[in-house]
Design an enzyme around this catalytic site. Structure first.
Site, PDB file in Angstrom:
ATOM      1  CB  THR A 184      24.757 -23.769  31.852  1.00  0.00           C
ATOM      2  OG1 THR A 184      25.110 -23.143  33.088  1.00  0.00           O
ATOM      3  CG2 THR A 184      25.176 -25.232  31.907  1.00  0.00           C
ATOM      4  CG  ASP A 191      28.094 -17.468  34.552  1.00  0.00           C
ATOM      5  OD1 ASP A 191      26.956 -17.322  35.041  1.00  0.00           O
ATOM      6  OD2 ASP A 191      28.874 -18.364  34.902  1.00  0.00           O
ATOM      7  CB  SER A 192      22.722 -15.948  33.414  1.00  0.00           C
ATOM      8  OG  SER A 192      22.540 -16.938  34.410  1.00  0.00           O
ATOM      9  CB  THR A 221      19.593 -21.884  34.925  1.00  0.00           C
ATOM     10  OG1 THR A 221      20.781 -22.229  35.643  1.00  0.00           O
ATOM     11  CG2 THR A 221      19.464 -22.773  33.695  1.00  0.00           C
ATOM     12  CG  ASP A 222      23.186 -18.914  38.270  1.00  0.00           C
ATOM     13  OD1 ASP A 222      22.657 -19.945  38.724  1.00  0.00           O
ATOM     14  OD2 ASP A 222      24.410 -18.743  38.217  1.00  0.00           O
TER      15      ASP A 222
END
Length: 329
Positions: free
Chosen positions: A15, A60-61, A94-95
């Site tokens: 993000t 994207d994590s 952060t995921d």
């Protein structure tokens, strides 16, 4: 602790550097230019010298896989050993930030450099974003001095890489290190097989919570898929359906077949102490290894590092039961 003089910022996506697209926020390159532009306009920019490398591909994590952990590990080791960096800041979504922090803690055992992970809940260009505060706070820590090893910095908190979990999906203080029981002796030294120089291979792992209705057929289906290690999230202090002999047999047979099965508590502030209840003792007797108060992220990352190094089940269980970098003690 020592101040870092030559920092690598490893941008993996997430993000913090995302830009808006027709489909929503997505990872975007060019973050170094955006960082330098922001710092040139701000009066309290950190003075630590840094350069930035973008990991390819940016992700994207939510799409994080073991291969990405290994790519991060390789980039960090290369930065320290080949390029002379004395610290690495990893920018990450952060995921799965806590999962990566835990995995890297075990993949980088023995590395003589501090590694810090951070990210943000809102992109750097969004109004009232937490991105710049997290980024500047992390850079200031490198400037003032950090211990070797892997840590996570978020919303003003410096957290151990193996003790953090994401507990909130919207608030800026998304990460916490909750108090969990610590019960293990520290390994006297890190064996060469687990040193950061040791190459790792992908491992088939699974995480499964115990729940009312969990049956032997669920477990056997999972084991038949070829998993090499299982993190079993038990109730409370390490209990489960101990009156289901078929389920106990499924666990026992899998362990006899070489699957490493570790037990953690599914309670955010819980720990496994098998002998508290008979229900826990019966689970232990099938061959489960206690994870004590380890988090899900730490247990999964540690299993990956141990089995990915080629250890057999007995050796993996031995080292899992010892504290390697502060995850258990």
């Amino acid at each position: 602790m020592r101040a870092v003089k030559n920092l690598l910022v490893l941008y993996t996506g997430g993000t913090i550097g995302m830009l808006q697209t027709a489909e929503g926020l997505a990872p975007a390159g060019g973050f170094e230019a955006r960082m330098r532009e922001h710092f040139s306009a701000c009066g309290d920019a950190p003075e630590v010298q840094w350069s930035l490398r973008e990991l390819n591909p940016l992700i994207d994590s939510a799409n994080m896989q073991q291969a990405n952990w290994l790519a991060m590990r390789d980039a960090i080791v290369e930065a320290v050993e080949r390029d002379g960096h004395d610290g690495v800041l990893v920018l990450h979504g952060t995921d799965t930030l806590a999962y990566s922090a835990a995995a890297l803690s075990f993949l980088l055992l023995g590395l003589s450099a501090p590694v810090l992970l951070t990210g943000s809940m809102l992109p750097a260009g969004a109004p009232d974003s937490d991105a710049w505060a997290n980024l500047i706070g992390a850079l200031n820590l490198f400037e003032s001095g950090l211990e070797d090893g892997v840590q996570l910095f978020f919303h003003g908190q410096l957290l151990h890489g193996c003790r953090a979990s994401k507990l909130r999906s919207e608030a800026f203080d998304a990460f916490k290190a909750l108090p969990r029981h610590r019960d293990s002796e520290r390994a006297p030294s890190i064996p060469a097989r687990l040193d950061y120089r040791q190459p790792r291979q992908p491992v088939k792992l699974a995480v499964l919570p115990v729940f009312p209705g969990l049956g032997a057929e669920h477990l056997r289906g999972l084991f038949d898929s070829g998993v090499q290690g299982l993190v079993l999230e038990c109730y409370g202090s390490g209990t489960g359906p101990s009156d289901d002999q078929a389920l106990l047999d499924a666990l026992h047979d899998a362990r006899q077949g070489g699957v490493v099965i570790v037990a953690i508590s599914q309670c955010p502030e819980g720990a496994v102490v098998f002998d508290t209840y008979a229900a826990g003792s019966r689970l232990r007797d099938t061959g489960l290894v206690s994870g004590g108060g380890m988090t899900r992220e730490a247990a999964l990352g540690k299993l990956f590092a141990l089995l990915g190094a080629g250890l057999d089940a007995d050796s993996a269980e031995h080292w899992f039961a010892l504290d390697l970098c502060g995850e258990r003690a």
